[in-house]
Design a protein around this motif. Structure first.
Motif: not given
Length: 397
Positions: A186-200, A240-252
């Motif tokens: 959904i979105f990505e830059d040098a610090d974060i990654l936002v994704i859509h996870k499918p069900a299952g 079993p749920a779907s939807g938005l998740l955010v991941f960090s890409k560096n310790p800060t």
């Protein structure tokens, strides 16, 4: 005939040496010039051939010229050229004269698709073309099939070369990058990654778990493109749920997002379809949740301890049988939405574990549709949204 006194030779320019070598060879019918009918050879070609002659007579290594004061090599060269020397005695003198010109840059052949001229092996030729490259890099070129030899490919770096062999280094083929499927970025830059996870798909799991997880997929995707980045897991979605998740890409970024999560500053909104029609149509559900050894979660009874959980809900619409809800989490406990709605008598459709109606399919109708937080680097509010899945909207018309 005695060999000339090489130490008394006058200094010559590169071009003078090439011309003298060519003239002497042509006048005496030497094999040095392959094309006697065309004396106007390009200087780079003459230079390459003259270097080849001198290298072979002196038994030198490719790319290493001998200094003008090296009398030992001169003596061996002039007095004992060997049975395979391509020039006669006088022509040897010219070859020696050419080789011991004070060091200057000879005109060079093109570095692509060229006669090897000055190299005895594939590795020597590669070193001449890429003088700053490590030998391991050059060997990898051969292993990867990037060094073309005539109409085929070089087999190994020590493969000997013939006088007429042609070599070419092919461009590196485009590298196949690790795919992030079945996740959707959904979105990505040098610090974060936002994704859509499918069900299952699991968000994460124990180290010994072999099933694929969203975390493992994101880690492989980021490592393939940004090896120095370090992926951090901020929050989870039930498998079993779907939807938005955010991941960090560096310790800060990880520390910033985790701090926001702990302070309940990350806003998470879900869409879900439940049995029945909630009454009231908007409300807040609060309880202490306890997880049991088998993995299921329940609200604690009076006097029992548990983790505080707060869920807000609103009915978007209903058809008297089912209701489409908008749900906001103030806390993020395991199975929080599923347990709270089930305990109020409105279980989520497809939630077999918590008594949901399975007549419309076995997919859990719970999707994280909105995610909002403070961007770790910019300090600005970042908001992301996806549409409510059609399977939900179509059930509640």
């Amino acid at each position: 005939m005695n060999p000339p006194n090489l130490s008394k030779l006058p200094p010559l320019s590169d071009v003078d040496v090439i011309h003298r070598l060519y003239r002497n060879s042509a006048e005496n019918g030497a094999d040095f010039c392959p094309d006697r009918e065309n004396p106007l050879w390009p200087l780079p070609v003459l230079a390459a051939y003259s270097h080849l002659v001198t290298k072979r007579l002196s038994r030198g290594k490719a790319g290493k010229s001998l200094g003008a004061g090296d009398s030992k090599t001169k003596s061996v060269w002039a007095s004992n050229p060997g049975p395979n020397a391509p020039l006669g005695f006088d022509r040897q003198w010219v070859a020696v004269e050419a080789f011991f010109v004070p060091p200057r840059a000879w005109p060079s052949l093109p570095q692509h698709d060229t006669l090897h001229a000055m190299a005895d092996t594939v590795l020597e030729w590669l070193i001449e073309q890429f003088p700053n490259a490590k030998k391991e890099t050059l060997k990898r070129m051969v292993i990867e099939g990037r060094v073309r030899l005539n109409r085929g490919f070089a087999r190994h770096v020590n493969q000997p070369l013939g006088l007429d062999d042609r070599l070419e280094v092919l461009d590196r083929p485009p590298r196949t990058l690790v795919d992030i499927h079945p996740l959707k970025i959904i979105f990505e830059d040098a610090d974060i990654l936002v994704i859509h996870k499918p069900a299952g798909l699991l968000t994460s799991t124990t180290p010994n778990e072999r099933r694929p997880t969203a975390l493992a997929i994101v880690q492989a995707y980021v490592a393939d493109r940004e090896p120095r980045s370090r992926v951090g897991l901020i929050h989870r979605l039930d498998a079993p749920a779907s939807g938005l998740l955010v991941f960090s890409k560096n310790p800060t970024s990880y520390e910033s997002l985790k701090r926001q999560l702990f302070k309940h500053e990350i806003r998470r909104t879900y869409a879900t379809v439940v049995n029945g029609v909630p009454n009231p149509r908007s409300g807040v559900i609060e309880s202490q949740l306890t997880e049991f050894p088998d993995g299921h979660v329940e609200s604690s009874g009076a006097g029992r301890r548990g983790a505080r959980a707060v869920t807000r809900y609103d009915v978007i619409r209903d058809n008297r049988l089912f209701s489409l809800l908008r749900v906001n989490l103030e806390t993020g406990r395991k199975h929080q939405i599923r347990v709270h709605l089930k305990e109020r008598g409105w279980p989520i459709l497809g939630d077999e574990q918590y008594g949901g109606d399975m007549s419309k399919g076995d997919q859990l109708l719970l999707c994280a549709i909105e995610l909002e937080f403070i961007h770790p680097r910019t300090g600005n509010r970042a908001a992301f949204e996806i549409a409510i899945p059609p399977i939900m909207t179509n059930l509640v018309m």
